[in-house]
Design a protein around this motif. Structure first.
Motif, PDB file in Angstrom:
ATOM      1  N   LYS A   7      29.617  56.283  25.304  1.00 22.23           N
ATOM      2  CA  LYS A   7      29.546  55.389  26.468  1.00 22.23           C
ATOM      3  C   LYS A   7      30.745  55.562  27.378  1.00 22.23           C
ATOM      4  N   LYS A   8      30.486  55.342  28.676  1.00 18.98           N
ATOM      5  CA  LYS A   8      31.575  55.323  29.654  1.00 18.98           C
ATOM      6  C   LYS A   8      32.477  54.133  29.356  1.00 18.98           C
ATOM      7  N   ASN A   9      33.731  54.232  29.721  1.00 23.68           N
ATOM      8  CA  ASN A   9      34.562  53.038  29.722  1.00 23.68           C
ATOM      9  C   ASN A   9      33.949  52.087  30.743  1.00 23.68           C
ATOM     10  N   PRO A  10      33.675  50.872  30.342  1.00 19.54           N
ATOM     11  CA  PRO A  10      33.010  49.963  31.283  1.00 19.54           C
ATOM     12  C   PRO A  10      33.889  49.663  32.501  1.00 19.54           C
ATOM     13  N   MET A  11      33.224  49.446  33.612  1.00 19.20           N
ATOM     14  CA  MET A  11      33.948  49.071  34.827  1.00 19.20           C
ATOM     15  C   MET A  11      34.229  47.582  34.792  1.00 19.20           C
ATOM     16  N   PRO A  12      35.498  47.190  34.882  1.00 19.96           N
ATOM     17  CA  PRO A  12      35.770  45.749  34.944  1.00 19.96           C
ATOM     18  C   PRO A  12      35.144  45.167  36.213  1.00 19.96           C
ATOM     19  N   VAL A  13      34.443  44.076  36.059  1.00 18.55           N
ATOM     20  CA  VAL A  13      33.801  43.443  37.220  1.00 18.55           C
ATOM     21  C   VAL A  13      34.090  41.952  37.240  1.00 18.55           C
ATOM     22  N   GLN A  14      33.935  41.357  38.422  1.00 11.59           N
ATOM     23  CA  GLN A  14      33.934  39.895  38.513  1.00 11.59           C
ATOM     24  C   GLN A  14      32.662  39.419  37.822  1.00 11.59           C
ATOM     25  N   SER A  15      32.722  38.307  37.124  1.00 11.10           N
ATOM     26  CA  SER A  15      31.521  37.837  36.448  1.00 11.10           C
ATOM     27  C   SER A  15      30.453  37.485  37.487  1.00 11.10           C
ATOM     28  N   ALA A  16      29.184  37.636  37.075  1.00 10.43           N
ATOM     29  CA  ALA A  16      28.084  37.430  38.018  1.00 10.43           C
ATOM     30  C   ALA A  16      28.110  36.027  38.612  1.00 10.43           C
ATOM     31  N   GLU A  17      28.415  35.048  37.762  1.00 10.20           N
ATOM     32  CA  GLU A  17      28.411  33.655  38.209  1.00 10.20           C
ATOM     33  C   GLU A  17      29.491  33.373  39.237  1.00 10.20           C
ATOM     34  N   GLU A  18      30.599  34.099  39.082  1.00 11.20           N
ATOM     35  CA  GLU A  18      31.712  33.897  39.997  1.00 11.20           C
ATOM     36  C   GLU A  18      31.448  34.656  41.298  1.00 11.20           C
ATOM     37  N   ARG A  19      31.035  35.940  41.143  1.00 11.49           N
ATOM     38  CA  ARG A  19      30.967  36.793  42.329  1.00 11.49           C
ATOM     39  C   ARG A  19      29.802  36.454  43.253  1.00 11.49           C
ATOM     40  N   ASN A  20      28.737  35.832  42.720  1.00 15.68           N
ATOM     41  CA  ASN A  20      27.630  35.555  43.628  1.00 15.68           C
ATOM     42  C   ASN A  20      27.927  34.395  44.560  1.00 15.68           C
ATOM     43  N   LYS A  21      29.168  33.912  44.526  1.00 15.38           N
ATOM     44  CA  LYS A  21      29.587  32.869  45.460  1.00 15.38           C
ATOM     45  C   LYS A  21      30.729  33.330  46.361  1.00 15.38           C
ATOM     46  N   ASN A  22      31.167  34.574  46.205  1.00 16.32           N
ATOM     47  CA  ASN A  22      32.229  35.049  47.096  1.00 16.32           C
ATOM     48  C   ASN A  22      31.927  36.462  47.600  1.00 16.32           C
ATOM     49  N   PHE A  23      32.670  36.903  48.585  1.00 18.11           N
ATOM     50  CA  PHE A  23      32.430  38.230  49.160  1.00 18.11           C
ATOM     51  C   PHE A  23      33.470  39.245  48.693  1.00 18.11           C
ATOM     52  N   LYS A  24      34.255  38.870  47.659  1.00 15.27           N
ATOM     53  CA  LYS A  24      35.271  39.808  47.163  1.00 15.27           C
ATOM     54  C   LYS A  24      34.614  40.926  46.371  1.00 15.27           C
ATOM     55  N   GLU A  25      35.337  42.018  46.219  1.00 12.27           N
ATOM     56  CA  GLU A  25      34.744  43.190  45.592  1.00 12.27           C
ATOM     57  C   GLU A  25      34.249  42.881  44.174  1.00 12.27           C
ATOM     58  N   VAL A  26      33.048  43.366  43.888  1.00  7.81           N
ATOM     59  CA  VAL A  26      32.421  43.116  42.591  1.00  7.81           C
ATOM     60  C   VAL A  26      33.126  43.919  41.502  1.00  7.81           C
ATOM     61  N   ALA A  27      33.220  45.225  41.701  1.00  8.91           N
ATOM     62  CA  ALA A  27      33.845  46.097  40.709  1.00  8.91           C
ATOM     63  C   ALA A  27      35.348  46.122  40.962  1.00  8.91           C
ATOM     64  N   LEU A  28      36.114  45.873  39.910  1.00  4.01           N
ATOM     65  CA  LEU A  28      37.550  45.697  40.116  1.00  4.01           C
ATOM     66  C   LEU A  28      38.330  46.995  39.989  1.00  4.01           C
ATOM     67  N   GLY A  29      37.691  48.028  39.456  1.00  8.14           N
ATOM     68  CA  GLY A  29      38.390  49.313  39.329  1.00  8.14           C
ATOM     69  C   GLY A  29      39.008  49.490  37.956  1.00  8.14           C
ATOM     70  N   TYR A  30      39.077  50.760  37.530  1.00  5.94           N
ATOM     71  CA  TYR A  30      39.692  51.080  36.236  1.00  5.94           C
ATOM     72  C   TYR A  30      41.177  50.759  36.245  1.00  5.94           C
ATOM     73  N   THR A  31      41.658  50.337  35.087  1.00  9.61           N
ATOM     74  CA  THR A  31      43.101  50.298  34.875  1.00  9.61           C
ATOM     75  C   THR A  31      43.529  51.725  34.543  1.00  9.61           C
ATOM     76  N   GLU A  32      44.812  51.959  34.479  1.00  7.82           N
ATOM     77  CA  GLU A  32      45.296  53.298  34.144  1.00  7.82           C
ATOM     78  C   GLU A  32      44.793  53.695  32.751  1.00  7.82           C
ATOM     79  N   ALA A  33      44.823  52.739  31.820  1.00  2.00           N
ATOM     80  CA  ALA A  33      44.362  53.031  30.453  1.00  2.00           C
ATOM     81  C   ALA A  33      42.894  53.415  30.441  1.00  2.00           C
ATOM     82  N   ASP A  34      42.070  52.661  31.209  1.00  5.67           N
ATOM     83  CA  ASP A  34      40.641  52.994  31.309  1.00  5.67           C
ATOM     84  C   ASP A  34      40.474  54.414  31.834  1.00  5.67           C
ATOM     85  N   ALA A  35      41.232  54.716  32.886  1.00  4.15           N
ATOM     86  CA  ALA A  35      41.085  56.016  33.550  1.00  4.15           C
ATOM     87  C   ALA A  35      41.474  57.149  32.600  1.00  4.15           C
TER      88      ALA A  35
END
Lengths: 461, 280
Positions: A7-35
């Motif tokens: 499996k790919k290292n999962p992409m950290p994301v804002q939780s669905a419940e939180e993000r469906n109320k704001n316009f901030k980026e959904v996917a938060l991006g890999y950390t250095e360790a993830d990358a």
């Protein structure tokens, strides 16, 4: 030892419940360790199948090797050799049908998260690089680029790197084309688009906003009176399609273009915006492409209960799988095998429902997808106070109608050869203006091809 | 940024601005419009080209203060700049071959009707201008119209300027009196254009109207300005703004034009309050 996780290292994301109320980026991006962990999944195949899947041929295994060495700037430089918009591509490219589709790791398990790594590298560069960009020495030749979307920006960037004096003409008040007016902030933050355009500026590319070519100046005038030696037309596919069903002009019915432009370009989702938008309680989005997903997810964020109405099944949805999954997680309802036939309004001409019919799939049509046919007597109504038509777009006829001899096909797309050369000397074209609505990366590929052809053409002169 | 070269109030709610925009001035023709953004965080609004000077490189706009955006635009002074000024957009008014025309203007719509009357006059056509306002304080461009018209009829709702009555009353009187027009060109509130068209349809006189709907980009991209003409959907920005008035669904246009009314009123009050606070 390579990381043999399936499996790919999962992409950290804002939780669905939180993000469906704001316009901030959904996917938060890999950390250095993830990358670093994800980079270790790359096997560095000799024949680089991933590269052949990339419309701009990013040297993928090589940049991933640099990531492994923690040389992120080095990785960026490799990507930037062929891509002018790495931070954009890392976010909006359909990697699953391009580079990642060809990844050997994808045969057994998930492919390497190439897009996620590209984004990590580009974001690292944008956050850390303070190395001044060296403006190439001018060769004194002027090239005009019409449209500042992905095709135009790529063409402009490539030509600027070769020393051309490039001016990009943009019709709107802000550069970026679909990256600015179409793709929402939560998928592609506008600061990133601005940053990419700013870096083109450092290469010497001039952007003239508020210039509707075809109206304020014609291509002919650009060449004859303003000394441009060649012109690239990347004016996109801006014209929204409607279904031509009754009630489509009721209040509360939007084209996806209008809905998204109000939100993304004019920031209508912010209270302080001077551009209004109807905050629907029940929103129906018609269509199944990425634009439909974007419109639906925006409507959700404005507080609506959202239905996507699509005439085929989930298997035929043209949108990226990831976008469909995100939309579902955010609580958007998919009403499939359904097609609107009429939009109904109240006595004040506001939408109050959509009459739909049920569909079933029949044999494949010309596009190779199963053809939906109406099930008789299956009409039913869906309640709605906003309806968004996301049925695709066609090229804007403005350039064609004001450029003598410019040939277009019966969809309005400019006809070019494989290098982007049009029927008019010194005029090249690419992106959605040629193909009709497609993807950011295909437009970039076309911009790149045309830049090469323009360079060859002008070198011969 | 586009500099405001001059500015004057035509009446308490209508302002004229001359904007330095040489590219637009070079190409502008009567009947076309521009998209204006007053400030860099502002709304995009369409305003019709009221006049242009190709040599000076300037374009005139005339606008009525009706909402937050026009209120903000009106706070800008001579020497200030508007953030964006895009155009010329839309198709110019077709005047070729016209020999005798009634130009009907209502309220601030006269600002759009005037360049059309001027163009017709310059090409040697007989121009009868019929203009209507609510009252005498709102009358604009009187001298300008008189200079390009063979006949000038001023109407007001309350009789304080010219004759009391509607522009349709005046137009009917002229036609009944034996005037034969090749065409009527009517520009003003949608309701006025609707009634002018109802009248001229009875008389079988071709009538062209100019729509001014809600728009964002002005280049055919959003479809917000769509209207029904002869049963088909058209985009005012690229197919118009002029249309055959006898084919337009005015009721739909009126309702679409008012779709953000509540919101606009709220925003207007908010903006007025903001500016009055700043003054204090």
């Amino acid at each position: 030892m390579p990381n043999m996780s399936l499996k790919k290292n999962p992409m950290p994301v804002q939780s669905a419940e939180e993000r469906n109320k704001n316009f901030k980026e959904v996917a938060l991006g890999y950390t250095e360790a993830d990358a670093l962990s994800e980079a270790e999944r790359c096997l560095h195949c000799k024949n680089k199948p991933c590269v052949s899947g990339c419309p701009v041929m990013v040297n993928i295994p090589e940049f991933i090797a640099k990531v492994k060495e923690k040389d992120y700037e080095g990785a960026y430089e490799i990507i930037a050799e062929t891509s002018s918009l790495p931070a954009v591509c890392g976010r909006v490219c359909p990697q699953e049908t391009q580079c990642e589709k060809h990844c050997i790791r994808g045969i057994k398990g998930e492919p390497v998260g190439i897009g996620r790594l590209e984004r990590f590298v580009a974001d690292y560069h944008n956050a850390h690089c303070d190395k001044p960009v060296v403006k190439p020495v001018s060769n004194g030749k002027k090239v005009a680029v019409i449209g500042s979307g992905p095709a135009g920006l790529t063409c402009a960037g490539d030509l600027a790197k070769k020393g051309y004096e490039v001016t990009v003409f943009e019709a709107l008040h802000l550069a970026g084309g679909v990256l600015s007016y179409g793709i929402p902030e939560f998928r592609l933050p506008k600061t990133i688009v601005a940053k990419e355009i700013e870096s083109l500026g450092k290469l010497g590319v001039k952007v003239e906003t508020d210039m509707v070519i075809g109206k304020v100046l014609s291509i002919n005038e650009l060449i004859r009176e303003y000394g441009f030696k060649a012109v690239f037309v990347g004016s996109g596919a801006g014209l929204p399609k409607f279904m031509n069903i009754p009630g489509e002009n009721l209040n509360g019915v939007y084209s996806a273009n209008e809905f998204l432009t109000r939100i993304n370009l004019m920031k209508a989702y912010k209270d302080e915006s001077s551009t209004p938008i109807k905050h629907g309680k029940k929103v129906v989005v018609v269509g199944g492409g990425n634009v439909a997903m974007d419109a639906a997810r925006c409507a959700k964020r404005l507080g609506a209960d959202v239905h996507i109405v699509y005439r085929r099944t989930l298997n035929e949805l043209p949108a990226r799988k990831e976008e469909v999954e995100h939309a579902m997680e955010e609580g958007i309802t998919f009403t499939l095998l359904t097609n609107p036939v009429k939009i109904n309004g109240d006595d004040k001409r506001w939408v109050n429902s959509v009459t739909c019919v049920k569909m079933q799939l029949s044999e494949p049509d010309a596009s190779g997808r199963a053809r939906p046919v109406v099930i008789p007597d299956s009409e039913f109504d869906i309640e709605a106070d906003v309806v968004i038509m996301a049925l695709g777009t066609s090229p804007n006829p403005l350039i064609k109608s004001t450029t003598d001899g410019l040939e277009v096909n019966n969809h309005g797309g400019i006809i070019t050869d494989e290098n982007g050369k049009t029927s008019v000397t010194a005029v090249y074209a690419g992106g959605d203006a040629v193909t009709g609505a497609a993807t950011v990366i295909l437009a970039m590929g076309a911009g790149k091809t045309a830049a090469k052809a323009i360079d060859e053409f002008l070198n011969k002169q | 940024m586009f500099k405001i070269v001059s500015r004057k109030s035509l009446n308490p709610t209508v302002t004229e601005m001359e904007i330095y925009a040489p590219f637009v001035a070079r190409k502008a023709q009567a009947g076309q419009f521009v998209i204006v953004r007053a400030t860099s965080d502002g709304e995009r609004i369409p305003l019709t080209v009221a006049d242009f000077d190709r040599e000076k490189g300037t374009v005139k706009i005339i606008f009525q203060i009706v909402g937050a955006t026009t209120y903000t635009l009106n706070t800008l002074k001579e020497g200030d700049s508007v953030a964006d000024f895009v155009g010329p957009l839309g198709n110019p008014t077709e005047t070729a071959g016209l020999k005798k025309v009634a130009v009907v203007g209502g309220g601030v719509g006269c600002a759009i009707a005037y360049p059309v009357a001027k163009k017709l006059h310059e090409q040697g056509a007989v121009v009868h201008s019929i203009v209507g306002f609510r009252n005498k304080d709102l009358v604009i461009l009187e001298e300008e119209f008189k200079n390009v018209s063979d006949k000038y009829v001023l109407m007001s709702d309350d009789g304080t300027a010219g004759e009391k009555g509607l522009v349709t009353d005046a137009l009917k009187k002229l036609i009944d009196g034996g005037e034969n027009y090749d065409e009527v060109i009517a520009i003003g509130p949608v309701i006025m254009m609707k009634f002018v068209c109802r009248l001229t349809k009875e008389y079988g006189v071709k009538t062209v109207i100019s729509m001014n709907p809600i728009m964002i980009d002005g280049t055919g991209m959003c479809g917000g300005c769509r209207l029904t003409v002869g049963g088909k959907t058209k985009f005012a920005c690229v197919d118009g703004p002029d249309f055959d008035g006898h084919e337009v669904d005015f009721d739909e246009a009126m309702s679409r034009g008012a779709s953000y009314k509540e919101w606009e009123r709220h925003k207007y009050e908010e903006t007025c309050n903001l500016f009055s606070k700043e003054i204090k």
